[in-house]
Design a protein around this motif. Structure first.
Motif, PDB file in Angstrom:
ATOM      1  N   THR A  98      52.827 -80.902-116.232  1.00 22.40           N
ATOM      2  CA  THR A  98      51.814 -80.119-116.948  1.00 22.40           C
ATOM      3  C   THR A  98      50.491 -80.013-116.205  1.00 22.40           C
ATOM      4  N   ASN A  99      50.379 -80.693-115.060  1.00 17.72           N
ATOM      5  CA  ASN A  99      49.141 -80.577-114.284  1.00 17.72           C
ATOM      6  C   ASN A  99      48.868 -79.117-113.934  1.00 17.72           C
ATOM      7  N   HIS A 100      47.660 -78.651-114.191  1.00 14.50           N
ATOM      8  CA  HIS A 100      47.197 -77.299-113.868  1.00 14.50           C
ATOM      9  C   HIS A 100      47.793 -76.219-114.774  1.00 14.50           C
ATOM     10  N   LEU A 101      48.618 -76.592-115.751  1.00 15.13           N
ATOM     11  CA  LEU A 101      49.186 -75.589-116.653  1.00 15.13           C
ATOM     12  C   LEU A 101      48.294 -75.428-117.881  1.00 15.13           C
ATOM     13  N   ASP A 102      48.257 -74.205-118.429  1.00 16.42           N
ATOM     14  CA  ASP A 102      47.495 -74.001-119.655  1.00 16.42           C
ATOM     15  C   ASP A 102      48.382 -74.284-120.867  1.00 16.42           C
ATOM     16  N   GLY A 119      26.288 -82.087-134.580  1.00 16.65           N
ATOM     17  CA  GLY A 119      27.481 -82.879-134.891  1.00 16.65           C
ATOM     18  C   GLY A 119      28.778 -82.109-134.817  1.00 16.65           C
ATOM     19  N   GLU A 120      28.721 -80.843-134.474  1.00 20.17           N
ATOM     20  CA  GLU A 120      29.938 -80.033-134.383  1.00 20.17           C
ATOM     21  C   GLU A 120      30.827 -80.544-133.245  1.00 20.17           C
ATOM     22  N   ARG A 121      32.143 -80.578-133.488  1.00 17.81           N
ATOM     23  CA  ARG A 121      33.113 -81.014-132.467  1.00 17.81           C
ATOM     24  C   ARG A 121      34.142 -79.895-132.321  1.00 17.81           C
ATOM     25  N   THR A 122      33.999 -79.102-131.263  1.00 18.55           N
ATOM     26  CA  THR A 122      34.753 -77.860-131.123  1.00 18.55           C
ATOM     27  C   THR A 122      35.538 -77.820-129.821  1.00 18.55           C
ATOM     28  N   GLY A 123      36.792 -77.388-129.910  1.00 18.42           N
ATOM     29  CA  GLY A 123      37.628 -77.157-128.742  1.00 18.42           C
ATOM     30  C   GLY A 123      37.686 -75.671-128.433  1.00 18.42           C
ATOM     31  N   ILE A 124      37.690 -75.329-127.137  1.00 21.75           N
ATOM     32  CA  ILE A 124      37.738 -73.932-126.702  1.00 21.75           C
ATOM     33  C   ILE A 124      39.059 -73.689-125.979  1.00 21.75           C
ATOM     34  N   LEU A 125      39.793 -72.665-126.427  1.00 20.62           N
ATOM     35  CA  LEU A 125      41.079 -72.305-125.837  1.00 20.62           C
ATOM     36  C   LEU A 125      40.989 -70.945-125.167  1.00 20.62           C
ATOM     37  N   GLY A 126      41.878 -70.703-124.234  1.00 22.66           N
ATOM     38  CA  GLY A 126      41.929 -69.418-123.550  1.00 22.66           C
ATOM     39  C   GLY A 126      42.704 -69.555-122.257  1.00 22.66           C
ATOM     40  N   VAL A 127      43.288 -68.461-121.799  1.00 23.42           N
ATOM     41  CA  VAL A 127      44.038 -68.507-120.548  1.00 23.42           C
ATOM     42  C   VAL A 127      43.062 -68.712-119.392  1.00 23.42           C
TER      43      VAL A 127
END
Length: 609
Positions: free
Chosen positions: A150-154, A312-320
């Motif tokens: 999974t290294n370098h894979l989105d 205090g917001e805890r947010t994840g960001i997704l995207g290709v």
């Protein structure tokens, strides 16, 4: 089940270390085994010996006659002189490989966005990893051995790979050996876990969640020196049972035993206290992106970004890759200036970014770790209320897995994971109140990731994370956003009430629409099994266009209400727990409605073409 491979009395040592001392293992048809352990304990060496890539100092590895084994190395072994096509299918004529359903599925799953005839030399690290995986997976193998696949894979590529491996062989055929720190992947694919530690290989039934349960039971009976590891494992088990119930459906995961173990475990984060402390440190205003956009030359990367980040917001960001995630974080940190809209920052905001590079270590590259921390703060406070702790930098280093002997090691001689941990320490000791983590899990083993997560659980500030490690992302954040292209191809920020699963659904819809468009433009060349949505005309088309327009307005209105509701949380009395819970329930209901509307909107846009 038929025997495939056996290892008897394996002994391996290097000049300064004995790695394995007389281990005996077996691999049967149907085995799906994940290999975990601390960095440097011998996971890759074990895989190499079993695959015949490394000769042990003593003992032997035997294999059933005719057994075919395919290996994905951790290192990049692609030949730069070849094209993608040559690397994947070699000299096999197109009419032969195109008739193989597995080959078509692998190419569609990993390489659909790449030029088939492009040279390998011009590819990025992530693209090269996908090509190497494809080259392996198109082959016929009885055993597939993967070293950090999974290294370098989105997230999308990792999800596809998990699905492929689950259906690659019938239930009692073939075998998989995989070394990875990706805990979601381990849980999704593996039915048995081998832990490499202290010169031995210890087997556990089930995937990662079941392994954690059994390790907690083992650690309860271990010596006092294992207490720290035990507590981290118990905390992680509590999150697995409470925060991700789907994982507990794995075979052989003993739910009653798990419930007994975590009966007295509190939630992993005291969210109310952390948010209260974050407000006191940050005030009501953090960073507001208002109609923000960014254009590089003639390429517009982001448009109409409306994001009001709360204390205090805890947010994840997704995207290709290439969607604009790092650009978005640059707008938040101030490293990048918008070309449209505006950005408002609170007066007390202190942003620090843990980048994919090792920028913080450049000036101290040749210094011993002891010298690096000597000039830092004398203490660091984390946690809230009665749980607040004062740690010296040395104690914090110990918590991050450094031994006293490693304090004398020059930074340049540390392992990649140790350098990342030291980098995180330097960032935290600068006392930011907004922390940005850009792919922080690189080079980390599963135990160290648990330690980092434990540390972040007590960090009282605003946390923004970009990571392809789904487990880490879901573990340390409370909500996720994605950068997705609009109809014009320009990236826009979209909230994901349904988390990573919703993101994958939206991405699948976008990919299907793109494949349909390619099919219309170049008949016969769309990926096998993908067809265009039926065309609409006349009254049906006008009705669909009207509904899509109405959905867009409704989504925009609800999104504005959600942003306003979240912003108002900062004004709410932090001691009013019931009121806060009611507000969060209202916000969740609005987010669920937006998720349903978005899925319907994508269906309509597919039909409209």
């Amino acid at each position: 089940m038929a025997h495939l491979l056996g290892a008897e009395g394996l002994h391996l040592e290097f000049p300064t270390k004995v790695v394995f001392d007389s281990i005996t293992l077996g691999l049967e048809e149907g085995d799906r085994i994940g290999i975990v352990g601390r960095n440097g304990d011998g996971k890759s060496s074990l895989l190499a010996m079993l695959a015949g890539r490394m000769t042990p100092d003593a003992g032997r590895v035997t294999m059933r006659a005719g057994t075919r084994i395919g290996v994905l190395d951790q290192a990049d072994t692609l030949d730069d002189s070849l094209t993608i096509a040559q690397s994947v299918v070699g000299g096999v004529p197109e009419h032969e490989w195109a008739g193989d359903a597995r080959v078509r599925d692998v190419i569609r799953g990993l390489l659909a966005d790449l030029d088939w005839d492009a040279p390998v030399a011009g590819l990025s690290g992530g693209q090269r990893r996908r090509v190497a995986l494809a080259a392996l997976l198109v082959g016929e193998w009885d055993i597939v051995a993967l070293d950090e696949p999974t290294n370098h894979l989105d997230v999308e590529a990792i999800t596809w790979l998990a699905g492929h491996l689950k259906k690659r062989w019938p239930a009692n055929a073939g075998a998989l050996l995989v070394v990875t720190h990706d805990r979601w992947f381990l849980d999704e694919v593996c039915t048995e876990t081998w832990e490499v530690h202290d010169r031995i290989v210890e087997p556990f039934e089930g995937g990662y969640a079941a392994y954690i349960l059994q390790r907690v039971e083992r650690d309860r009976m271990a010596a006092a020196t294992e207490a720290k590891r035990q507590n981290l494992a118990r905390k992680e088990l509590a999150w697995l049972r409470r925060g991700a119930p789907a994982r507990t459906s794995k075979p052989k995961f003993r739910i009653d035993a798990a419930n007994a173990l975590i009966a007295d475990e509190p939630p992993v984060r005291d969210s109310v206290s952390l948010q209260s402390l974050a407000v006191s440190r940050l005030g009501k205003d953090v960073v507001d992106l208002i109609d923000a956009g960014l254009t590089y030359g003639e390429r517009e990367v982001l448009r109409d970004v409306e994001w009001r980040i709360a204390p205090g917001e805890r947010t994840g960001i997704l995207g290709v890759n290439g969607a604009g995630k790092s650009t978005l974080l640059g707008l938040v940190s101030g490293a990048v200036a918008p070309t449209a809209g505006r950005i408002k920052r609170g007066k007390t905001v202190r942003v620090r970014t843990l980048t994919q590079r090792l920028d913080e270590l450049t000036e101290v590259w040749r210094d011993p770790v002891r010298t690096v921390i000597a000039g830092l703060r004398t203490s660091y406070t984390f946690g809230t209320g009665s749980k607040a702790q004062e740690l010296t930098p040395g104690q914090l280093l110990e918590r991050l897995g450094f031994s006293s002997a490693q304090l004398s090691t020059p930074v340049k001689d540390l392992s990649g994971g140790q350098q990342r941990r030291l980098q995180l320490l330097l960032v935290l000791l600068d006392q930011p109140n907004v922390l940005i983590l850009d792919e922080p899990t690189n080079d980390m083993d599963t135990d160290m990731l648990a330690a980092i997560e434990d540390l972040l659980d007590s960090w009282p500030g605003t946390l923004l994370v970009v990571s392809h490690d789904r487990y880490f992302l879901e573990r340390v954040t409370d909500q996720q956003y994605a950068i997705l292209p609009g109809a014009d191809g320009v990236g826009r920020l979209r909230h994901l009430p349904g988390g990573v699963d919703e993101y994958l659904t939206l991405r699948s819809a976008l990919s299907s629409r793109s494949s349909s468009e390619r099919s219309e433009t170049r008949p016969g060349e769309s990926p096998p099994g993908v067809s265009a949505s039926p065309a609409l005309d006349g009254a049906a088309r006008r009705t669909a266009e009207k509904e899509a327009s109405s959905l867009e307005r409704r989504i925009e209105k609800l999104t504005a209400q959600i942003d306003a509701a979240k912003h108002s949380l900062a004004d709410h009395a932090q001691s009013d727990y019931a009121g806060l819970a009611e507000k969060m329930t209202d916000i969740t209901a609005l987010e669920d409605e937006v998720a349903e509307l978005e899925l319907r909107w994508f269906d309509l846009t597919e039909q409209l073409g």
